[in-house]
Design an enzyme around this catalytic site. Structure first.
Site: not given
Lengths: 236, 81
Positions: A203, A86, A205
């Protein structure tokens, strides 16, 4: 193996990345302050999401001049593995480790939702553990995620196999309506030519445990763990 | 030393989509200002300093390194004494 997670002023996904590395993957992880000039012997550097320097000027434009970025660029140029997620992707583009730019989403709205990513190449260090023929369900959260580049450079990206993730539908097909931001060629993530630097808007994560809605992001991190486990341990 | 001001205008290249400009154009149309076609948005910076011989090069440097992103933007500098 060891993940180094850089914290810039305004980063807000650094803890997510750290937690995924340390507690979900059970690997070593360390926060790296943006003013530091050392990468603390990390195997993989993560530039996390957020709004570094308030997104002033352009997303990532100021963060690329943080002291630690000199070390990150040197590390990447020597073959070190770097992932920008990002805002981290925006920083990698601004500092020139990856080609192109990210501009405002074509519909002008902040996009915060799950997307499905088609894995375009399963032979990379980032995707070797990704299931074949199945998209990854990974969330996005951005206002400036619309990938732009010159036509000639887009062609190069394609011909060199640098387009790693594209936005797709739940069946893994690039279709009308599956592109959430207007990105050219449905680009969600690209690598550099040598394949050691990855930038992606979604994302991974935030998708490492079922309770979060998806654990497909693990495939990306597991690919890296596999890569480094196969590699001989660091001397000293 | 002569004081000067450099006004730097940064805008998206013509071939790059400018969603902000497009939205502003739409709002203008809705307001009844139908005589204006396309709108392009941009930003400007005022840099103040003392004049010196290498000034133009220094300004170009800062414009390409920081103030604009050459992939998507162009810039124009106007000097004011």
């Amino acid at each position: 193996m060891k993940f180094g997670v850089v914290t810039f002023p305004g980063s807000n996904c650094d803890y997510d990345a750290y937690t995924a590395a340390k507690f979900t993957l059970n690997q070593e992880a360390e926060f790296l302050w943006h003013k530091s000039e050392s990468l603390a012997n990390s195997d993989v550097i993560i530039l996390p999401g957020g709004f570094s320097y308030g997104d002033y000027l352009r997303s990532g434009a100021i963060a690329r001049f943080s002291p630690i970025m000199k070390a990150v660029v040197k590390f990447a140029e020597a073959g070190g593995v770097v992932i920008g997620i990002c805002n981290g992707f925006q920083i990698l583009l601004e500092c020139g480790l990856l080609p192109g730019a990210l501009i405002r989403n074509s519909h002008l709205r902040f996009a915060c939702k799950y997307t499905y990513l088609k894995v375009e190449d399963h032979s990379t260090i980032f995707t070797s553990d990704c299931p074949v023929g199945q998209p990854l369900k990974i969330p996005i959260a951005h206002g400036d995620g619309n990938y732009y580049n010159f036509q000639a450079d887009l062609k190069d990206l394609k011909n060199n196999g640098q387009i790693l993730f594209t936005y797709a539908d739940a069946n893994g097909q690039n279709s009308n309506g599956s592109n959430p931001n207007g990105s050219l060629l449905d680009i969600a993530g690209i690598t550099n030519r040598d394949g050691n630097v990855l930038g992606m808007m979604p994302h991974p994560e935030r998708a490492v445990e079922k309770i979060l809605g998806s654990d497909d992001g693990l495939h990306i991190f597991n690919s890296l763990v596999t890569h480094f486990e196969k590699r001989p341990a660091r001397a000293g | 030393m002569k004081k000067v001001k450099a006004i730097v205008y940064v805008r998206l290249k013509d071939e790059v989509l400018d969603p902000q400009g497009k939205t502003i154009a739409l709002a203008m149309e809705n307001m009844g200002y139908k005589e204006f076609g396309a709108v392009r948005s941009g930003r400007f910076f005022e840099l103040e300093c003392d004049s010196f011989p290498e000034l133009q090069n220094r300004i170009d440097e800062i414009c390409t390194k920081l103030l604009s992103n050459p992939v998507i933007e162009t810039y124009r500098v106007e000097m004011v004494s």
